[in-house]
Design a protein around this motif. Structure first.
Motif, short mmCIF file in Angstrom:
data_model
loop_
_atom_site.label_atom_id
_atom_site.label_comp_id
_atom_site.label_asym_id
_atom_site.label_seq_id
_atom_site.Cartn_x
_atom_site.Cartn_y
_atom_site.Cartn_z
N MET D 1 23.00 -83.98 37.26
CA MET D 1 22.00 -85.00 37.50
C MET D 1 21.78 -85.32 38.96
O MET D 1 20.67 -85.14 39.42
CB MET D 1 22.43 -86.30 36.81
N PRO D 2 22.77 -85.74 39.67
CA PRO D 2 22.29 -86.29 40.95
C PRO D 2 21.73 -85.21 41.86
O PRO D 2 22.25 -84.10 41.93
CB PRO D 2 23.53 -86.94 41.58
N VAL D 3 20.66 -85.61 42.53
CA VAL D 3 20.10 -84.80 43.62
C VAL D 3 20.18 -85.67 44.86
O VAL D 3 19.75 -86.82 44.83
CB VAL D 3 18.64 -84.40 43.33
N LEU E 42 10.21 -87.13 38.02
CA LEU E 42 8.95 -87.87 38.04
C LEU E 42 9.16 -89.27 38.61
O LEU E 42 9.98 -90.04 38.09
CB LEU E 42 8.44 -88.05 36.60
N MET F 7 19.18 -89.50 44.13
CA MET F 7 18.45 -89.65 42.87
C MET F 7 19.45 -89.59 41.74
O MET F 7 20.16 -88.57 41.61
CB MET F 7 17.44 -88.50 42.66
N VAL F 8 19.52 -90.66 40.97
CA VAL F 8 20.43 -90.69 39.81
C VAL F 8 19.67 -91.22 38.60
O VAL F 8 18.59 -91.78 38.73
CB VAL F 8 21.65 -91.60 40.09
N TRP F 9 20.28 -91.07 37.44
CA TRP F 9 19.67 -91.65 36.25
C TRP F 9 19.78 -93.16 36.29
O TRP F 9 20.74 -93.72 36.80
CB TRP F 9 20.40 -91.15 34.99
N HIS F 43 17.78 -94.05 44.29
CA HIS F 43 16.58 -94.07 43.45
C HIS F 43 17.03 -93.89 42.01
O HIS F 43 17.56 -92.82 41.66
CB HIS F 43 15.63 -92.91 43.82
N GLU F 44 16.84 -94.89 41.19
CA GLU F 44 17.23 -94.78 39.78
C GLU F 44 16.03 -94.26 38.97
O GLU F 44 14.96 -94.86 38.99
CB GLU F 44 17.67 -96.13 39.24
N ILE F 45 16.25 -93.16 38.29
CA ILE F 45 15.17 -92.47 37.57
C ILE F 45 15.47 -92.54 36.07
O ILE F 45 16.55 -92.12 35.63
CB ILE F 45 15.14 -90.98 38.00
N ASN F 49 12.15 -89.32 32.67
CA ASN F 49 11.39 -88.84 33.84
C ASN F 49 12.13 -87.72 34.58
O ASN F 49 11.70 -87.30 35.63
CB ASN F 49 11.15 -90.00 34.82
#
Lengths: 67, 67, 67, 67, 67, 67
Positions: D1-3, E42, F7-9, F43-45, F49
């Motif tokens: 998951m993480p980017v 997204l 970027m993580v969930w 950034h929580e995604i 998405n």
């Protein structure tokens, strides 16, 4: 051409958003870029998701207001 | 707080870079944000890596100059 | 509206870049978005700057080809 | 998951890049995320493209070394 | 390898999200990249946070529908 | 200097956010960069998405927990 991503703390007023969008666009039109070519994208980030100096801004900068 | 990522075509002159950095910073100082808090990062993208309308800008916008 | 940032390893051929730009744009035109509204920005990243599984892709994925 | 996207000044040594990739990945494996799921992307930005306090880092922070 | 960040207006239907994710991934599998290597992220942006031509999309493009 | 976008969930606990911010910052202080210079932006995604292998993570990785 230009695409501008602006990361700010969550809670910007609508008036502040308008001023950021207008101002960033004007920087480019002043350089001769047509306004239609400029896209500005505001990313609002909660203060607890923003780290400064190893700490959450929600703690370290608790008293700082968002415009 | 604010971090600004600006994507432009490769080839901006140094004078244009200075004006973008100054101008973007001033948008925030005009809103009461201290200049020390503003970071502006310019990403220069070759025109063949920028797609507009499904085509490379190096083809579709061949004649458009970079400031 | 849509702005698409695509991060790939450095070394994509021009033909591959064209196909990425065309393909990504078509995803949106198929949804009814006009092609003029779609911007695709390719960021080419050297393999030594891309970490997978804690290692540089230039080491871990040395033998993998870039399209 | 993480980017993870890391923006740094151009000129990081290969040893420093390795340490950034390893260290960022370990932050997530310490939280129970498998290393295979972590992607770290280093974006090297020339100092003249990085604005701090309204000025280019190449001028304002001329004497600061890149690790 | 590829990581794709897609910025769209808030309000995409789940069906549209699926099509974007599938379509972007297929662009890379058509180039020989394995599907497992493709990550698509997204970012949904409220229309008042998206500036076009110096104005908020929520005003300038009020009547344009999100797919 | 460094700006880190993670970027993580969506759904990271506050404790996990703190650890990410501290850990990422320490990677740079270990390289001699002052902590004050490091900004980390999470950034929580939402999982729907985030596309992996052409599918939404909300479907493909339904059972995987967010830390």
């Amino acid at each position: 051409m230009p695409v501008v991503h602006v990361m700010v703390w969550k809670g910007f007023s609508n008036a502040a958003k308008k001023r950021v969008i207008e101002g960033m666009t004007r920087v480019f039109t002043d350089l001769g870029v047509p306004a239609e070519a400029v896209e500005v994208i505001l990313h609002e980030i909660p203060k607890e998701n923003w780290g400064v100096c190893g700490e959450q801004a929600s703690e370290r900068l608790k008293q700082v207001q968002t415009p």
